[in-house]
Design an enzyme around this catalytic site. Structure first.
Site, PDB file in Angstrom:
ATOM      1  N   ASP A 484       0.756  -1.332  -0.019  1.00 37.27           N
ATOM      2  CA  ASP A 484       0.038  -0.060   0.015  1.00 37.27           C
ATOM      3  C   ASP A 484       0.826   1.309  -0.031  1.00 37.27           C
ATOM      4  OD1 ASP A 484      -2.806   1.302   0.531  1.00 37.27           O
ATOM      5  OD2 ASP A 484      -1.694   1.921   2.020  1.00 37.27           O
ATOM      6  N   GLU A 521       1.554   0.093  -4.820  1.00 33.21           N
ATOM      7  CA  GLU A 521       1.009   1.506  -5.119  1.00 33.21           C
ATOM      8  C   GLU A 521       2.243   2.561  -5.498  1.00 33.21           C
ATOM      9  OE1 GLU A 521      -3.326   2.099  -3.968  1.00 33.21           O
ATOM     10  OE2 GLU A 521      -2.026   2.067  -2.357  1.00 33.21           O
TER      11      GLU A 521
END
Length: 880
Positions: A484, A521
């Site tokens: 993340d 990400e």
């Protein structure tokens, strides 16, 4: 998270930005100097970056000092400058005054760091300027090298546990166990505190008692805190448990001899993103709804569907956070439930969201992006959260997925914590205050990630990331990790993870670490943006590492607009832009729509190559360009160095599901069958690309969240997957929660009220079958797994790209395949004159597949013309 920070979370208040007056040389002793108002708690404009250097924002470049201790002890500072290596390590501090620690006082550093510490200057009129001091840099310099080699948490040797915690600034650390306090011993070289226990400590709950100065409250406190290296926890994370993960009693049958499906290289991976509770909470055929063990229910509708996807070519299931997180009560008796008859309300009512929201903070549901303990399975998914059942059942979940033909990816969230400071949900910051969190120049905690940001650039936070990932890989046999907000990590930290995994071997560790996949990400924003503090793990920087980043370029092109458009009706390639326009004024004139659609097609071409920076093709203006020369909102579209650097997707847990996005964007009169066709076409832009691709679980079943764009806390009602088409697809379950969606309610209400937008079983089953056909084609055709830019350049082309390209149609030649994506409502004829006389036919998977409309696609060898029905993706193969 999407490319802009997204989740509604409770944010910390901004840190005070008080900059005190300038100062001159301090000439009197600190005990004789004039008094000054103390610096506000938490404010720290000075940063002690190594044992020799302090940087102080807003200070005069004149003599200063660090004060500590009850007697006003001091460390003298003289004006200095940053060395080249210091400037490289702290680029964001290069403009601030630097000070050199007096060599005579360097020996005082260890003592000074274990209490209240102030930076002090005195003005000519006797007034003192004071501020707190940030200490991560000097802690790393003094302790980092040795501490990095320490084994932390509970470690068993011959049945006896040793507990170790890094707390270099603590005055004392003790162990609370069995209702008594056990002293721990400090290693002054590493800052690690240890205690060796007895055999009977195994399985017992414990906490650390850490006496430490806490800058956020401006005083010394004794924190009772769990172990950041916990291997097991009691319910609701109240205590750590002295647990040996190698205990045979925690190993399910067959655990030592894993029967995993063959590893799939990342560039060929097809991934289903799945939230554990979504999977089974409303599956009436599951014996363990909402639990890890639902993945052992072989006959449930959910597991049957996963097996069908695996047989078709899906290789990984990506689980949303399954580590211990802060927001869900773990005991079922404590979990609130909506007290309304939700099914009785109208499909466009606001009653459902109102009822769900009232219990959202106390129900069993949350995505889990609020980490509490990074290396323990979440207890709310276990049958019993109060012990090691969660360990055993997580392992059984992995076995269940493996037996279905799927490998397991974990979504990991090391970029922030659930809380910081003295908050009860703060673990790291209550042990070493001000170290694990990333601090801004004024000492406030960075919150650009949505919550209290961490600092993986610091030695021990970086170590925690590496150690945690290795534990999941070795002890839980996890096959991949999705990071993340990976762009908030240093590139070096993610490469250290890769190196540590690569060192794992089947003989030594029971897993082959080289086959573990990594992606994340790579967004570039916040206080770390543009490599402001370190070289980030962003899209551009990770190219060539074999670690993939999400490709938002193709996502936006296929859907249209961006995730946060005020008007959700902005169209794209697969949502009718120009070829089937809706009435949204934001789409522009027909000429503007045509131009934007053709540019979207160029973005999709780059995406189909694996988003390669150096792939060369003719764009829709007729110019020969590289992927990196195609514009994406001012940035290069192509950034990958090889297939596998960019991960393709059309939807994920963030933002509206693909079905819901198309519900907004397609003209309202579009029928269910045509919506399903556009869904499959959109999914095809990822499924048939080079490099890895991900789809949100249920997208092949036209999954809806009733237009909710941010469902992290929206409960089972809006989130649960419906494997049985008789239960619908989730559309029309009421207006989505107001907090993140109310501005879209005027657009949402008429759509939710329209029964034509709720697809029936035939439509849902047909879409899923058509998607699985695409997966089969990808899995069986080697041309979709090219390994280098050179091979892609040689094998893949867009023969009709240029000024005369058909808006809404993409034609790709790939080895002995031709793929035509027709996003228009009409049958289209694509003539590739270079293929005249060649023998092509519709791929047998589609010719004999589920979608009989696609089966009517044809090829005329006399003219080299491919004819494809409207809203259809057709794959043709040569030589049949």
């Amino acid at each position: 998270m999407s490319s802009t920070t997204r989740r509604s979370r409770r944010r910390l208040a901004a840190a005070l930005a008080l900059v005190l007056g300038t100062a001159s040389l301090l000439v009197s002793s600190p005990r004789q100097s004039a008094q000054a108002a103390p610096a506000p708690p938490g404010q720290a404009l000075a940063q002690w970056i190594d044992r020799d250097t302090v940087v102080w924002k807003g200070a005069e470049h004149s003599a200063a000092q660090l004060e500590f201790g009850a007697q006003g002890d001091r460390i003298r500072l003289t004006p200095g400058s940053l060395s080249p290596s210091e400037r490289a390590a702290y680029p964001h501090l290069t403009g601030y005054p630097a000070f050199t620690v007096d060599p005579r006082d360097r020996h005082l550093a260890g003592t000074a760091l274990r209490g209240k510490l102030l930076a002090v200057q005195r003005a000519g009129d006797g007034r003192r300027t004071t501020t707190g001091v940030q200490m991560p840099g000097v802690l790393d310099d003094l302790y980092g090298r040795r501490a990095q080699q320490a084994v932390l948490g509970p470690v068993f040797r011959h049945g006896r546990p040793t507990l170790s915690v890094w707390a270099p600034t603590a005055r004392t650390v003790a162990l609370e166990l069995d209702g008594r306090t056990v002293p721990m011993r400090r290693d002054d070289r590493s800052g690690v505190w240890r205690v060796q226990g007895q055999r009977d400590w195994a399985g017992k709950p414990y906490r650390y008692l850490v006496t430490v100065f806490a800058p956020t409250v401006g005083k010394t406190v004794t924190n009772k805190v769990t172990d950041p290296y916990s291997t097991a926890l009691t319910a609701d994370s109240a205590r750590s448990l002295v647990t040996d993960l190698d205990d045979p009693r925690l190993a399910p049958d067959g655990w030592s001899r894993p029967a995993k499906p063959a590893a799939v290289p990342l560039r060929r991976a097809r991934i289903q993103e799945l939230q554990i509770r979504d999977f089974s909470a409303e599956d009436r055929t599951s014996r363990h709804p909402g639990q890890y063990l639902a993945f052992t229910d072989r006959r449930s509708d959910g597991m049957r569907h996963l097996r069908s996807l695996a047989r078709s070519g899906t290789s990984y299931v990506h689980l949303l956070p399954a580590f211990d997180f802060a927001t869900a009560p773990e005991r079922r008796a404590d979990q609130a439930r909506p007290g309304c008859d939700l099914a009785s309300y109208a499909p466009d009512s606001d009653r459902q969201q109102d009822c769900v929201t009232k219990t959202a903070g106390r129900d069993a549901y949350n995505w889990g992006y609020d980490p509490l303990h990074y290396t323990v399975p979440e207890g709310s998914y276990a049958s019993d959260p109060g012990g090691t059942a969660r360990t055993v059942e997580f392992r059984r979940m992995v076995q269940g997925l493996n037996s279905a033909g799927l490998r397991t990816v974990m979504d990991v969230v090391y970029n922030h914590t659930a809380a910081s400071g003295q908050d009860s949900r703060s673990v790291l910051d209550r042990i070493v205050p001000g170290y694990y969190q990333r601090l801004l120049d004024d000492g406030g905690v960075a919150t650009s990630t949505c919550c209290s940001g961490t600092a993986p650039e610091h030695t021990m936070m970086g170590k925690l990331v590496v150690d945690s990932v290795v534990t999941w890989a070795r002890e839980y046999k996890v096959d991949g990790f999705r990071f993340d907000l990976m762009g908030h990590h240093p590139k070096a930290n993610i490469l250290a993870v890769r190196k540590a995994l690569d060192a794992l071997t089947p003989q030594k560790d029971g897993v082959d670490g080289k086959k573990i996949v990594l992606y994340g990400e790579g967004w570039n924003f916040g206080e770390a943006a543009n490599d402001a503090r370190f070289v980030q793990a962003t899209q551009r920087n990770m190219a060539g590492t074999g670690i993939a980043t999400f490709n938002d370029r193709a996502r936006d092109a296929v859907r249209g607009g961006g995730p946060f458009d005020a008007d959700p009706r902005i169209q794209g390639f697969a949502s009718g832009l120009y070829s089937d326009p809706n009435s949204a004024p934001g789409n522009g004139t027909p000429a503007e729509q045509r131009a934007r659609l053709l540019h979207y097609q160029d973005l999709l071409k780059v995406g189909l190559t694996g988003n390669l920076a150096d792939y060369t093709f003719t764009d829709t203006t007729g110019h020969r360009v590289k992927g990196s020369q195609v514009d994406y909102n001012g940035a290069p579209a192509g950034y990958a160095a090889a297939p596998g650097d960019a991960l393709a997707y059309a939807d994920a847990h963030d933002n509206e599901t693909l079905y819901d996005a198309l519900a907004y964007k397609l003209p309202p009169h579009t029928g269910p069958a045509d919506r399903a066709r556009m869904q499959v076409l959109a999914l095809a832009t990822a499924a048939l690309s080079q490099g890895p691709a991900l789809s949100q679980a249920g997208s092949d079943l036209l999954r809806s969240k009733s237009l909710d764009r941010n469902s992290f806390d929206s409960g089972d009602w809006f989130n649960a997957l419906h494997w049985n088409c008789a239960d619908g697809n989730g559309f029309g379950r009421g207006l989505p929660p107001a907090a993140d969606n109310k501005d879209k309610w005027p657009y949402a209400r008429p759509l939710l009220a329209d029964p034509a937008l709720r697809p029936g079983c035939a439509t849902i089953r047909g879409a899923s079958a058509a998607y699985r056909d695409l997966l089969r084609i990808h899995a069986t055709e080697p041309a979709f797994g090219l390994s280098t830019t050179a091979r892609v350049q040689s094998a893949l082309s867009f023969p009709l790209s240029g000024k005369n390209e058909t808006p809404g149609v993409l034609t790709m030649r790939l080895g002995n395949l031709v793929v035509v994506l027709n996003a228009t409502p009409d049958r289209q004829h694509q003539t590739v004159r270079a293929l005249t006389g060649e023998r092509y036919a519709l791929h047998p998977v589609q010719a004999h597949g589920a979608d009989r409309t696609t089966a009517t696609a044809s090829y005329a060898p006399g003219s080299g013309t491919f004819t494809v029905p409207g809203r259809t993706v057709a794959v043709f193969r040569r030589g049949q």
